[in-house]
Design a protein around this motif. Structure first.
Motif, short mmCIF file in Angstrom:
data_model
loop_
_atom_site.label_atom_id
_atom_site.label_comp_id
_atom_site.label_asym_id
_atom_site.label_seq_id
_atom_site.Cartn_x
_atom_site.Cartn_y
_atom_site.Cartn_z
N THR A 63 6.29 -0.61 0.13
CA THR A 63 4.87 -0.35 0.44
C THR A 63 4.25 -1.60 0.49
OG1 THR A 63 5.14 1.83 -0.73
CG2 THR A 63 3.00 0.92 -0.64
N ILE A 64 3.10 -1.76 1.47
CA ILE A 64 2.42 -2.84 1.42
C ILE A 64 1.12 -2.46 1.28
CG2 ILE A 64 3.96 -4.10 3.27
CD1 ILE A 64 2.09 -3.11 5.37
N GLU A 65 0.10 -3.39 1.21
CA GLU A 65 -1.26 -3.16 1.34
C GLU A 65 -1.98 -3.77 2.51
OE1 GLU A 65 -4.00 -3.57 -1.94
OE2 GLU A 65 -2.28 -3.00 -3.69
N VAL A 66 -2.87 -2.96 3.16
CA VAL A 66 -3.20 -3.58 4.37
C VAL A 66 -4.91 -3.20 4.33
CG1 VAL A 66 -1.40 -3.56 5.70
CG2 VAL A 66 -2.83 -1.46 5.63
N ASP A 67 -5.75 -4.07 4.93
CA ASP A 67 -7.15 -3.82 5.30
C ASP A 67 -7.06 -2.66 6.47
OD1 ASP A 67 -8.12 -5.70 3.30
OD2 ASP A 67 -7.78 -6.96 4.84
N GLU A 68 -8.10 -1.80 6.73
CA GLU A 68 -8.19 -0.90 7.65
C GLU A 68 -7.22 -0.39 7.98
OE1 GLU A 68 -9.50 -3.54 10.88
OE2 GLU A 68 -11.79 -3.34 10.27
N ARG A 69 -6.55 0.49 6.79
CA ARG A 69 -5.11 0.97 6.90
C ARG A 69 -5.20 2.00 7.96
NH1 ARG A 69 -3.98 4.04 1.41
NH2 ARG A 69 -5.64 5.71 2.43
N VAL A 125 -4.52 0.39 11.10
CA VAL A 125 -2.98 -0.18 11.22
C VAL A 125 -2.16 0.96 11.45
CG1 VAL A 125 -1.11 -1.30 9.86
CG2 VAL A 125 -3.78 -2.11 9.79
N ARG A 126 -2.15 2.16 10.91
CA ARG A 126 -1.40 3.23 11.07
C ARG A 126 -1.54 3.70 12.63
NH1 ARG A 126 -1.29 8.13 7.01
NH2 ARG A 126 0.93 8.19 8.02
N ASP A 127 -2.54 3.65 13.04
CA ASP A 127 -2.64 4.23 14.43
C ASP A 127 -2.05 3.09 15.33
OD1 ASP A 127 -4.34 6.15 13.79
OD2 ASP A 127 -6.06 5.48 14.26
N LYS A 128 -1.88 1.93 15.19
CA LYS A 128 -1.45 1.04 16.01
C LYS A 128 0.14 1.19 16.00
CE LYS A 128 -5.01 -2.51 16.15
NZ LYS A 128 -5.43 -4.08 15.54
N LEU A 129 0.40 1.43 14.58
CA LEU A 129 2.12 1.43 14.35
C LEU A 129 2.49 2.67 15.08
CD1 LEU A 129 2.36 0.10 10.58
CD2 LEU A 129 3.18 -1.15 12.80
N ALA A 130 1.72 3.90 14.96
CA ALA A 130 2.28 5.13 15.41
C ALA A 130 2.37 4.96 17.17
CB ALA A 130 1.20 6.06 14.97
N LYS A 131 1.38 4.16 17.57
CA LYS A 131 1.51 4.14 19.05
C LYS A 131 2.79 3.42 19.49
CE LYS A 131 -3.56 4.42 19.92
NZ LYS A 131 -4.88 3.73 20.33
N ILE A 154 6.27 3.77 15.48
CA ILE A 154 6.79 3.60 13.99
C ILE A 154 6.13 4.58 13.08
CG2 ILE A 154 6.78 1.70 12.38
CD1 ILE A 154 7.02 -0.10 14.88
N PRO A 155 6.92 5.41 12.19
CA PRO A 155 6.47 6.19 11.27
C PRO A 155 5.89 5.51 10.07
CG PRO A 155 8.42 6.55 11.35
CD PRO A 155 8.53 5.54 12.59
N THR A 156 4.75 5.82 9.44
CA THR A 156 4.39 5.57 8.27
C THR A 156 3.96 6.43 7.33
OG1 THR A 156 2.09 5.00 9.01
CG2 THR A 156 3.56 3.22 9.00
N ALA A 157 3.86 6.23 5.78
CA ALA A 157 3.37 7.19 5.20
C ALA A 157 2.46 6.41 3.99
CB ALA A 157 4.49 7.75 4.17
N VAL A 158 1.50 7.42 3.47
CA VAL A 158 0.51 6.85 2.69
C VAL A 158 0.80 7.65 1.22
CG1 VAL A 158 -1.73 6.60 1.67
CG2 VAL A 158 -1.26 6.42 4.05
N VAL A 217 -2.59 1.26 0.23
CA VAL A 217 -1.19 1.16 0.34
C VAL A 217 -0.66 1.81 1.65
CG1 VAL A 217 -0.89 1.01 -2.12
CG2 VAL A 217 -0.93 3.34 -1.15
N LEU A 218 0.35 1.41 2.17
CA LEU A 218 0.97 1.96 3.49
C LEU A 218 2.54 1.72 3.50
CD1 LEU A 218 0.40 3.13 6.20
CD2 LEU A 218 0.30 0.86 7.19
N SER A 219 3.33 2.84 3.44
CA SER A 219 4.59 2.62 3.31
C SER A 219 5.45 2.54 4.61
CB SER A 219 5.36 3.88 2.45
OG SER A 219 4.82 3.73 1.27
#
Length: 357
Positions: A277-283, A286-292, A295-299, A331-333
């Motif tokens: 798990t990391i921490e990011v601004d504008e989560r 960031v999730r949307d960019k990774l999903a495109k 790359i799956p993520t979880a909160v 947080v973002l996993s």
């Protein structure tokens, strides 16, 4: 799938043997699993149960927690511990978290203790153990039971001791997503105390020690034998998988530590990285960019427990636990698996770096 291929022979043998002998609940494999799990973490007793939530409930019952008691726990965790405290009529009392480890902040613990406090349930978040020497010392001063919630940390170590062996009683769950996961719900309680172990074994079968003689008010929470067979097969390769997870976690940290807030593992801890798990601004962005990029993520967890509607009667307002609230927004996993190849991981790392620019 990679893991399943590694243990396919053991899995098939265990499952077909279970079909042959027909002991689908508390078969001989269940008791063998209990022996091996207890030996693995170095305690006298393992009491297998139906789920991690059941393990928490049974631990509370074994500790004689009842209505009007208070139990201290973390607000930044899955709801199971707090829910089981409330379920038996006791009051969950939340203590804010350490901003680096996300575990219960021991510096705030003593101030939360009242004459009604009966127990403490620290949660080992994201695979790293809380500071149990400090927690146990405070608990001993006030004669409180400490129940280690090792649901996310089974396979982690604290000062060269295994998670699950750090308090008078501990509990864990083996859902499929955990580092050691069944193919369904499963859980266990651990203790070195003979009386607690005997009580837990009675509580999991409707409070009976012998058939139709009920000494306690208990529940039905027996581990089925098929899940025991799955866990026995997985336990054989579990130490290697923990090493592999640590390598994946270290590789993430080395590559991302200057780009995002990476996990802070205390010098006396070894994390099993149930999540990375990391921490990011504008989560969300960031999730949307990774999903495109596929790359799956979880909160885990977007709303702290003191703000959950089911626990609103506790009247802990927004802003009362600022560290947990701040973490919940950031947080973002990332994908975490013992079978994540360096090439797969590099693709994730590159995508994260690009997403947070």
């Amino acid at each position: 799938m990679d893991q399943q291929l590694n243990i396919r022979t053991e899995l098939e043998y265990g499952l077909f043997n279970n079909l042959r002998h027909g002991q689908y609940i508390l078969g001989t494999e269940v008791f063998e699993l209990e022996k091996q799990l207890a030996r693995f973490i170095g305690v006298k007793h393992c009491i297998s149960v139906g789920s991690g939530t059941d393990a928490l409930l049974l631990s509370l019952l074994a500790a004689d927690v009842s209505a009007l008691d208070e139990v201290i726990t973390s607000p930044f965790n899955f709801i199971a511990a707090a829910q089981m405290i409330a379920f038996i009529g006791a009051k969950p009392v939340f203590v804010d978290i350490d901003p680096e480890t996300y575990n219960l902040d021991v510096n705030l613990l003593e101030a939360a203790i009242t004459p009604q406090t009966r127990a403490i349930i620290p949660a080992n978040l994201y695979g790293q153990c809380a500071d149990y020497d400090s927690i146990n010392a405070i608990a001993q001063t006030y004669r409180l039971m400490v129940i280690e919630d090792a649901t996310q940390s089974f396979g982690a170590r604290y000062k060269n001791r295994w998670s699950g062996s750090l308090t008078q009683m501990s509990c864990t769950g083996f859902t499929p997503s955990k580092p050691l996961g069944a193919y369904g719900d499963a859980g266990a309680c651990f203790t070195n105390d003979d009386l607690l172990a005997d009580k837990l074994r009675r509580l999991r079968v409707h409070g009976q020690k012998e058939r139709y003689h009920h000494e306690l008010i208990g529940i039905n929470s027996r581990l089925d034998t098929i899940q025991a067979n799955v866990l026995l097969a997985k336990l054989k390769i579990f130490p290697k998988e923990i090493t592999a997870r640590m390598e994946v976690g270290n590789r993430y940290t080395e590559s991302l530590q200057n780009k995002v807030k990476t996990p802070v593992i205390q010098s006396y801890n070894q994390s099993c990285y149930s999540q990375y798990t990391i921490e990011v601004d504008e989560r969300d962005l960031v999730r949307d960019k990774l999903a495109k990029r596929g790359i799956p993520t979880a909160v885990n967890y977007p709303l702290p427990l003191h703000l959950q509607p089911a626990l609103s009667y506790l009247i802990q307002d927004k802003g009362s636990l600022p560290i947990a609230e701040a973490a919940s927004k950031r947080v973002l996993s990332l994908p975490m698996d013992a079978y994540l190849t360096p090439e797969m991981q590099q693709e994730i790392i590159d995508a994260v770096k690009n997403a947070v620019k």
